[in-house]
Design a protein around this motif. Structure first.
Motif, PDB file in Angstrom:
ATOM      1  N   ILE A  27      17.693  10.037   1.724  1.00 24.07           N
ATOM      2  CA  ILE A  27      17.373   9.341   0.484  1.00 24.07           C
ATOM      3  C   ILE A  27      15.971   9.742   0.049  1.00 24.07           C
ATOM      4  CG2 ILE A  27      18.815   7.326   0.946  1.00 24.07           C
ATOM      5  CD1 ILE A  27      16.234   5.828   1.784  1.00 24.07           C
ATOM      6  N   VAL A  28      15.686   9.492  -1.232  1.00 27.59           N
ATOM      7  CA  VAL A  28      14.315   9.658  -1.707  1.00 27.59           C
ATOM      8  C   VAL A  28      13.610   8.351  -1.380  1.00 27.59           C
ATOM      9  CG1 VAL A  28      12.818  10.195  -3.647  1.00 27.59           C
ATOM     10  CG2 VAL A  28      15.116  11.203  -3.516  1.00 27.59           C
ATOM     11  N   PHE A  29      13.004   8.317  -0.202  1.00 29.16           N
ATOM     12  CA  PHE A  29      12.493   7.062   0.346  1.00 29.16           C
ATOM     13  C   PHE A  29      11.462   6.411  -0.573  1.00 29.16           C
ATOM     14  CE2 PHE A  29      11.753   4.116   3.693  1.00 29.16           C
ATOM     15  CZ  PHE A  29      10.388   3.867   3.742  1.00 29.16           C
ATOM     16  N   SER A  30      10.627   7.230  -1.196  1.00 29.78           N
ATOM     17  CA  SER A  30       9.492   6.683  -1.946  1.00 29.78           C
ATOM     18  C   SER A  30       9.897   5.907  -3.191  1.00 29.78           C
ATOM     19  CB  SER A  30       8.530   7.806  -2.326  1.00 29.78           C
ATOM     20  OG  SER A  30       9.198   8.757  -3.137  1.00 29.78           O
ATOM     21  N   ILE A  31      11.141   6.067  -3.648  1.00 27.23           N
ATOM     22  CA  ILE A  31      11.560   5.326  -4.840  1.00 27.23           C
ATOM     23  C   ILE A  31      12.418   4.115  -4.475  1.00 27.23           C
ATOM     24  CG2 ILE A  31      11.453   7.393  -6.289  1.00 27.23           C
ATOM     25  CD1 ILE A  31      14.565   7.351  -6.320  1.00 27.23           C
ATOM     26  N   ASN A  32      12.583   3.885  -3.178  1.00 30.61           N
ATOM     27  CA  ASN A  32      13.420   2.779  -2.715  1.00 30.61           C
ATOM     28  C   ASN A  32      12.592   1.572  -2.289  1.00 30.61           C
ATOM     29  OD1 ASN A  32      16.570   3.108  -2.066  1.00 30.61           O
ATOM     30  ND2 ASN A  32      15.599   5.127  -2.064  1.00 30.61           N
ATOM     31  N   PRO A  33      12.730   0.464  -3.009  1.00 27.69           N
ATOM     32  CA  PRO A  33      12.229  -0.777  -2.402  1.00 27.69           C
ATOM     33  C   PRO A  33      13.018  -1.010  -1.127  1.00 27.69           C
ATOM     34  CG  PRO A  33      12.782  -1.092  -4.718  1.00 27.69           C
ATOM     35  CD  PRO A  33      13.347   0.223  -4.317  1.00 27.69           C
ATOM     36  N   MET A  34      12.360  -1.546  -0.117  1.00 26.13           N
ATOM     37  CA  MET A  34      13.013  -1.705   1.185  1.00 26.13           C
ATOM     38  C   MET A  34      12.974  -3.157   1.636  1.00 26.13           C
ATOM     39  SD  MET A  34      14.067   1.310   2.077  1.00 26.13           S
ATOM     40  CE  MET A  34      14.437   1.030   3.824  1.00 26.13           C
ATOM     41  N   GLY A  35      13.921  -3.515   2.467  1.00 25.74           N
ATOM     42  CA  GLY A  35      13.961  -4.867   3.005  1.00 25.74           C
ATOM     43  C   GLY A  35      14.332  -4.876   4.467  1.00 25.74           C
ATOM     44  N   TRP A  36      13.910  -5.917   5.137  1.00 24.88           N
ATOM     45  CA  TRP A  36      14.360  -6.233   6.500  1.00 24.88           C
ATOM     46  C   TRP A  36      15.189  -7.519   6.425  1.00 24.88           C
ATOM     47  CZ3 TRP A  36      14.102  -3.401  10.840  1.00 24.88           C
ATOM     48  CH2 TRP A  36      13.167  -2.369  10.906  1.00 24.88           C
ATOM     49  N   TYR A  37      16.342  -7.481   7.054  1.00 22.96           N
ATOM     50  CA  TYR A  37      17.215  -8.636   7.169  1.00 22.96           C
ATOM     51  C   TYR A  37      17.394  -8.954   8.649  1.00 22.96           C
ATOM     52  CZ  TYR A  37      18.852  -8.205   2.284  1.00 22.96           C
ATOM     53  OH  TYR A  37      18.943  -8.170   0.922  1.00 22.96           O
ATOM     54  N   ARG A  38      17.908 -10.137   8.914  1.00 22.92           N
ATOM     55  CA  ARG A  38      18.274 -10.477  10.284  1.00 22.92           C
ATOM     56  C   ARG A  38      19.525 -11.337  10.282  1.00 22.92           C
ATOM     57  NH1 ARG A  38      13.235 -14.509  11.947  1.00 22.92           N
ATOM     58  NH2 ARG A  38      13.785 -16.252  10.554  1.00 22.92           N
ATOM     59  N   GLN A  39      20.249 -11.248  11.399  1.00 19.47           N
ATOM     60  CA  GLN A  39      21.447 -12.061  11.553  1.00 19.47           C
ATOM     61  C   GLN A  39      21.501 -12.599  12.977  1.00 19.47           C
ATOM     62  OE1 GLN A  39      25.169 -10.163  10.480  1.00 19.47           O
ATOM     63  NE2 GLN A  39      26.133 -12.146  10.150  1.00 19.47           N
ATOM     64  N   ALA A  40      21.436 -13.909  13.075  1.00 18.66           N
ATOM     65  CA  ALA A  40      21.545 -14.581  14.369  1.00 18.66           C
ATOM     66  C   ALA A  40      23.016 -14.897  14.638  1.00 18.66           C
ATOM     67  CB  ALA A  40      20.717 -15.858  14.359  1.00 18.66           C
ATOM     68  N   PRO A  41      23.393 -15.060  15.901  1.00 15.37           N
ATOM     69  CA  PRO A  41      24.791 -15.372  16.229  1.00 15.37           C
ATOM     70  C   PRO A  41      25.285 -16.609  15.488  1.00 15.37           C
ATOM     71  CG  PRO A  41      23.567 -14.843  18.216  1.00 15.37           C
ATOM     72  CD  PRO A  41      22.560 -14.924  17.111  1.00 15.37           C
ATOM     73  N   GLY A  42      26.421 -16.472  14.834  1.00 20.67           N
ATOM     74  CA  GLY A  42      27.018 -17.598  14.138  1.00 20.67           C
ATOM     75  C   GLY A  42      26.382 -17.949  12.813  1.00 20.67           C
ATOM     76  N   LYS A  43      25.438 -17.125  12.374  1.00 19.96           N
ATOM     77  CA  LYS A  43      24.738 -17.405  11.112  1.00 19.96           C
ATOM     78  C   LYS A  43      24.904 -16.249  10.147  1.00 19.96           C
ATOM     79  CE  LYS A  43      21.244 -20.542  12.946  1.00 19.96           C
ATOM     80  NZ  LYS A  43      19.797 -20.884  12.970  1.00 19.96           N
ATOM     81  N   GLN A  44      24.655 -16.544   8.880  1.00 15.71           N
ATOM     82  CA  GLN A  44      24.715 -15.502   7.861  1.00 15.71           C
ATOM     83  C   GLN A  44      23.484 -14.614   7.935  1.00 15.71           C
ATOM     84  OE1 GLN A  44      25.282 -17.577   4.066  1.00 15.71           O
ATOM     85  NE2 GLN A  44      27.471 -17.122   4.173  1.00 15.71           N
ATOM     86  N   ARG A  45      23.650 -13.384   7.492  1.00 19.26           N
ATOM     87  CA  ARG A  45      22.521 -12.472   7.434  1.00 19.26           C
ATOM     88  C   ARG A  45      21.538 -12.996   6.385  1.00 19.26           C
ATOM     89  NH1 ARG A  45      23.770  -6.084   7.444  1.00 19.26           N
ATOM     90  NH2 ARG A  45      24.970  -6.885   9.212  1.00 19.26           N
ATOM     91  N   GLU A  46      20.253 -12.994   6.717  1.00 21.22           N
ATOM     92  CA  GLU A  46      19.244 -13.485   5.781  1.00 21.22           C
ATOM     93  C   GLU A  46      18.168 -12.435   5.558  1.00 21.22           C
ATOM     94  OE1 GLU A  46      16.764 -16.790   6.903  1.00 21.22           O
ATOM     95  OE2 GLU A  46      16.303 -15.961   8.887  1.00 21.22           O
ATOM     96  N   LEU A  47      17.631 -12.453   4.347  1.00 21.74           N
ATOM     97  CA  LEU A  47      16.544 -11.558   3.997  1.00 21.74           C
ATOM     98  C   LEU A  47      15.253 -12.080   4.623  1.00 21.74           C
ATOM     99  CD1 LEU A  47      15.492  -9.143   2.340  1.00 21.74           C
ATOM    100  CD2 LEU A  47      15.238 -10.716   0.416  1.00 21.74           C
ATOM    101  N   VAL A  48      14.558 -11.217   5.323  1.00 16.89           N
ATOM    102  CA  VAL A  48      13.327 -11.597   6.010  1.00 16.89           C
ATOM    103  C   VAL A  48      12.095 -11.180   5.212  1.00 16.89           C
ATOM    104  CG1 VAL A  48      11.926 -11.231   8.085  1.00 16.89           C
ATOM    105  CG2 VAL A  48      14.415 -11.478   8.273  1.00 16.89           C
ATOM    106  N   ALA A  49      12.094  -9.942   4.726  1.00 19.17           N
ATOM    107  CA  ALA A  49      10.910  -9.425   4.032  1.00 19.17           C
ATOM    108  C   ALA A  49      11.327  -8.274   3.137  1.00 19.17           C
ATOM    109  CB  ALA A  49       9.860  -8.960   5.037  1.00 19.17           C
ATOM    110  N   VAL A  50      10.587  -8.096   2.055  1.00 17.64           N
ATOM    111  CA  VAL A  50      10.824  -6.976   1.146  1.00 17.64           C
ATOM    112  C   VAL A  50       9.487  -6.344   0.787  1.00 17.64           C
ATOM    113  CG1 VAL A  50      12.963  -7.855   0.154  1.00 17.64           C
ATOM    114  CG2 VAL A  50      10.780  -8.516  -0.862  1.00 17.64           C
ATOM    115  N   ILE A  51       9.555  -5.067   0.397  1.00 14.89           N
ATOM    116  CA  ILE A  51       8.355  -4.343   0.014  1.00 14.89           C
ATOM    117  C   ILE A  51       8.705  -3.401  -1.126  1.00 14.89           C
ATOM    118  CG2 ILE A  51       8.723  -2.522   1.746  1.00 14.89           C
ATOM    119  CD1 ILE A  51       5.637  -2.488   2.110  1.00 14.89           C
ATOM    120  N   THR A  52       7.795  -3.294  -2.084  1.00 12.14           N
ATOM    121  CA  THR A  52       8.018  -2.421  -3.223  1.00 12.14           C
ATOM    122  C   THR A  52       7.814  -0.963  -2.832  1.00 12.14           C
ATOM    123  OG1 THR A  52       5.725  -2.857  -3.889  1.00 12.14           O
ATOM    124  CG2 THR A  52       7.452  -4.164  -4.940  1.00 12.14           C
ATOM    125  N   THR A  53       8.090  -0.074  -3.785  1.00 14.61           N
ATOM    126  CA  THR A  53       8.104   1.352  -3.467  1.00 14.61           C
ATOM    127  C   THR A  53       6.767   1.859  -2.949  1.00 14.61           C
ATOM    128  OG1 THR A  53       7.644   1.820  -5.790  1.00 14.61           O
ATOM    129  CG2 THR A  53       9.954   1.883  -5.088  1.00 14.61           C
TER     130      THR A  53
END
Length: 114
Positions: A27-53
């Motif tokens: 991918i063209v990494f520099s134009i992609n905003p990026m995020g970290w998600y997490r998913q605990a057992p038995g729970k929905q995946r949640e957004l943890v952090a995001v960062i702009t390009t």
């Protein structure tokens, strides 16, 4: 072919720190905003952090504010998540994600013992 490869997870005691990395290719990494998600057992995946390009703007889920820091190195096509003062409730599989194209890594397990 897009690849996102997370690393840096592991087992840590409460109060400890870990630094996750996500190396991107295909991918063209520099134009992609990026995020970290997490998913605990038995729970929905949640957004943890995001960062702009360029990395100038970040945002966090309330439960991690002041403890986690997202950053990126566009020259290395890598996004990071520095996690400090870890708590047992931070235990989850952590995934990185491209905001453009909706690509996911395979995840890295973080386990925080009490």
């Amino acid at each position: 072919q897009v690849q996102l490869v997370e690393s840096g997870g592991g087992l840590v005691q409460a109060g400890g720190s870990l630094r996750l990395s996500c190396a991107a290719s295909g991918i063209v990494f520099s134009i992609n905003p990026m995020g970290w998600y997490r998913q605990a057992p038995g729970k929905q995946r949640e957004l943890v952090a995001v960062i702009t390009t360029g990395g100038s703007s970040t945002d966090y889920v309330d439960s991690t504010k002041g403890r986690f820091t997202i950053s990126r190195d566009n020259a290395k096509n890598t996004v990071y998540l520095q996690m400090n003062s870890l708590k047992p409730e931070d235990t989850a599989v952590y995934y990185c994600h491209t905001m453009l194209g909706d690509h996911w890594g395979q995840g890295t397990q973080v386990t925080v013992s009490s």
